[in-house]
Motif scaffolding. Structure first.
Motif, PDB file in Angstrom:
ATOM      1  N   LEU A   1     135.768  16.886  46.574  1.00 48.27           N
ATOM      2  CA  LEU A   1     137.021  17.492  47.040  1.00 48.27           C
ATOM      3  C   LEU A   1     137.299  17.021  48.473  1.00 48.27           C
ATOM      4  CD1 LEU A   1     136.595  21.127  45.675  1.00 48.27           C
ATOM      5  CD2 LEU A   1     138.004  19.290  44.715  1.00 48.27           C
ATOM      6  N   PRO A   2     138.522  16.608  48.743  1.00 49.36           N
ATOM      7  CA  PRO A   2     138.832  16.081  50.103  1.00 49.36           C
ATOM      8  C   PRO A   2     139.024  17.191  51.135  1.00 49.36           C
ATOM      9  CG  PRO A   2     140.786  15.991  48.710  1.00 49.36           C
ATOM     10  CD  PRO A   2     139.665  16.469  47.831  1.00 49.36           C
ATOM     11  N   LEU A   3     137.937  17.910  51.386  1.00 52.55           N
ATOM     12  CA  LEU A   3     137.964  19.005  52.359  1.00 52.55           C
ATOM     13  C   LEU A   3     137.375  18.521  53.674  1.00 52.55           C
ATOM     14  CD1 LEU A   3     136.698  21.858  50.003  1.00 52.55           C
ATOM     15  CD2 LEU A   3     139.056  21.346  50.631  1.00 52.55           C
ATOM     16  N   PRO A   4     137.802  19.112  54.795  1.00 54.00           N
ATOM     17  CA  PRO A   4     137.236  18.684  56.093  1.00 54.00           C
ATOM     18  C   PRO A   4     135.734  18.901  56.128  1.00 54.00           C
ATOM     19  CG  PRO A   4     139.168  20.097  56.387  1.00 54.00           C
ATOM     20  CD  PRO A   4     138.816  20.155  54.940  1.00 54.00           C
ATOM     21  N   ARG A   5     135.031  17.932  56.704  1.00 53.36           N
ATOM     22  CA  ARG A   5     133.581  18.055  56.861  1.00 53.36           C
ATOM     23  C   ARG A   5     133.272  18.805  58.137  1.00 53.36           C
ATOM     24  NH1 ARG A   5     130.830  14.681  53.433  1.00 53.36           N
ATOM     25  NH2 ARG A   5     129.260  16.289  53.702  1.00 53.36           N
ATOM     26  N   PRO A   6     132.195  19.619  58.154  1.00 56.69           N
ATOM     27  CA  PRO A   6     131.826  20.320  59.398  1.00 56.69           C
ATOM     28  C   PRO A   6     131.376  19.335  60.467  1.00 56.69           C
ATOM     29  CG  PRO A   6     130.111  20.575  57.708  1.00 56.69           C
ATOM     30  CD  PRO A   6     131.279  19.920  57.044  1.00 56.69           C
TER      31      PRO A   6
ATOM     32  N   ALA B   1     122.764   3.104  54.498  1.00 56.32           N
ATOM     33  CA  ALA B   1     124.219   2.915  54.511  1.00 56.32           C
ATOM     34  C   ALA B   1     124.898   3.941  53.613  1.00 56.32           C
ATOM     35  CB  ALA B   1     124.574   1.497  54.053  1.00 56.32           C
ATOM     36  N   TYR B   2     124.289   4.221  52.452  1.00 55.46           N
ATOM     37  CA  TYR B   2     124.902   5.207  51.555  1.00 55.46           C
ATOM     38  C   TYR B   2     124.694   6.617  52.068  1.00 55.46           C
ATOM     39  CZ  TYR B   2     126.809   7.289  47.413  1.00 55.46           C
ATOM     40  OH  TYR B   2     127.615   8.006  46.562  1.00 55.46           O
ATOM     41  N   ARG B   3     123.548   6.895  52.673  1.00 52.98           N
ATOM     42  CA  ARG B   3     123.315   8.242  53.206  1.00 52.98           C
ATOM     43  C   ARG B   3     124.274   8.541  54.355  1.00 52.98           C
ATOM     44  NH1 ARG B   3     118.139   6.930  51.274  1.00 52.98           N
ATOM     45  NH2 ARG B   3     117.586   5.701  53.104  1.00 52.98           N
ATOM     46  N   GLU B   4     124.576   7.546  55.153  1.00 51.68           N
ATOM     47  CA  GLU B   4     125.559   7.733  56.228  1.00 51.68           C
ATOM     48  C   GLU B   4     126.944   7.982  55.636  1.00 51.68           C
ATOM     49  OE1 GLU B   4     128.616   7.143  58.981  1.00 51.68           O
ATOM     50  OE2 GLU B   4     128.246   5.675  57.400  1.00 51.68           O
ATOM     51  N   TYR B   5     127.264   7.276  54.571  1.00 50.35           N
ATOM     52  CA  TYR B   5     128.535   7.474  53.865  1.00 50.35           C
ATOM     53  C   TYR B   5     128.603   8.892  53.299  1.00 50.35           C
ATOM     54  CZ  TYR B   5     131.939   6.750  50.050  1.00 50.35           C
ATOM     55  OH  TYR B   5     133.000   6.845  49.182  1.00 50.35           O
ATOM     56  N   GLN B   6     127.497   9.394  52.758  1.00 49.64           N
ATOM     57  CA  GLN B   6     127.466  10.765  52.246  1.00 49.64           C
ATOM     58  C   GLN B   6     127.733  11.785  53.340  1.00 49.64           C
ATOM     59  OE1 GLN B   6     123.479  10.338  50.434  1.00 49.64           O
ATOM     60  NE2 GLN B   6     124.386  11.122  48.542  1.00 49.64           N
ATOM     61  N   ARG B   7     127.194  11.522  54.530  1.00 49.45           N
ATOM     62  CA  ARG B   7     127.414  12.458  55.643  1.00 49.45           C
ATOM     63  C   ARG B   7     128.874  12.451  56.104  1.00 49.45           C
ATOM     64  NH1 ARG B   7     122.129  10.477  57.026  1.00 49.45           N
ATOM     65  NH2 ARG B   7     122.989   8.807  58.306  1.00 49.45           N
ATOM     66  N   ARG B   8     129.535  11.322  55.945  1.00 51.78           N
ATOM     67  CA  ARG B   8     130.875  11.142  56.497  1.00 51.78           C
ATOM     68  C   ARG B   8     131.993  11.531  55.533  1.00 51.78           C
ATOM     69  NH1 ARG B   8     133.566   6.371  56.327  1.00 51.78           N
ATOM     70  NH2 ARG B   8     131.658   5.295  55.743  1.00 51.78           N
ATOM     71  N   VAL B   9     131.788  11.328  54.238  1.00 54.21           N
ATOM     72  CA  VAL B   9     132.864  11.501  53.249  1.00 54.21           C
ATOM     73  C   VAL B   9     132.436  12.557  52.227  1.00 54.21           C
ATOM     74  CG1 VAL B   9     134.205  10.329  51.447  1.00 54.21           C
ATOM     75  CG2 VAL B   9     133.618   9.120  53.558  1.00 54.21           C
ATOM     76  N   PRO B  10     133.320  13.523  51.902  1.00 52.58           N
ATOM     77  CA  PRO B  10     132.954  14.558  50.927  1.00 52.58           C
ATOM     78  C   PRO B  10     132.735  13.988  49.531  1.00 52.58           C
ATOM     79  CG  PRO B  10     135.271  14.766  51.562  1.00 52.58           C
ATOM     80  CD  PRO B  10     134.664  13.732  52.462  1.00 52.58           C
ATOM     81  N   ARG B  11     131.957  14.706  48.737  1.00 54.00           N
ATOM     82  CA  ARG B  11     131.578  14.249  47.405  1.00 54.00           C
ATOM     83  C   ARG B  11     132.776  14.210  46.452  1.00 54.00           C
ATOM     84  NH1 ARG B  11     126.781  14.513  44.462  1.00 54.00           N
ATOM     85  NH2 ARG B  11     125.817  15.682  46.147  1.00 54.00           N
TER      86      ARG B  11
END
Length: 198
Positions: free
Chosen positions: A193-198, A181-191
């Protein structure tokens, strides 16, 4: 250099007292019941004392103005600071729980710990923007102060760097606790800075 050294000592102390080996040692020494009741409030007290000691140390050191921003740019800096403050307010956190008063009150009244406390991964509000909104909010307040001295700028730089480095260790603990659940959250939300994710 002395400012960086002072905050470096604080960072070492703080890192030690939030580490898992320290927590295991404190549980063993205090016992589970007293650990749940008193550990957080004791941590708050000695962290506050350590922070105050470093701030007094830094204040006693020779200092000089570094820059002062005026005009329209000053309003832009304050606007970014307001964004940091808004992010802190948008991030749900219970102050009494955070500093340990709630845990002490529950122990004093003979109440049980809520069964799901800290067992659910919250990803809403500020945590939907970045994974560490409290750190980012504080960083914006520190970094975009429109008037800085050499010592205040060094303080801001070290504290922000410590926040960022600390996210790596904190996330390792969270990944162990919440798993996929946390790894999926890491993939979805930036650490940070609120920059767009690839």
């Amino acid at each position: 250099m002395k400012v960086i050294a002072a905050w470096g000592v604080f960072a070492l102390f703080h890192s030690l007292t939030v580490s898992e080996p320290y927590e295991r040692w404190a549980r063993r020494v205090m016992g589970e019941e007293r650990f749940g009741a008193y550990h957080r409030i004791l941590f708050t007290l000695y962290s506050t004392a350590a922070t105050a000691a470093v701030l007094l140390c830094v204040r006693s050191l020779p200092d000089a103005p570094l820059y002062r921003i005026d005009g329209a740019s000053r309003y832009a800096f304050h606007a970014l600071q307001l964004c940091g403050a808004a992010l802190l307010l948008w991030t749900p956190w219970n102050l009494k729980e955070f500093i340990g008063l709630r845990q002490w009150e529950r122990h004093r009244k003979g109440e049980e710990e809520p069964p799901d406390r800290n067992e659910r991964l919250f990803t809403g509000k500020g945590y939907g923007l970045v994974r560490h909104p409290l750190y980012l909010g504080c960083s914006l307040l520190l970094a975009f102060h429109p008037a800085q001295t050499q010592n205040s700028a060094a303080t801001a730089a070290v504290v922000i760097a410590y926040f960022y480095i600390g996210t790596y260790f904190e996330e390792r603990r969270l990944a162990r606790k919440f798993g996929e659940a946390y790894r999926e959250y890491q993939r979805r939300v930036p650490r940070f800075l609120p920059l767009p994710r690839p």
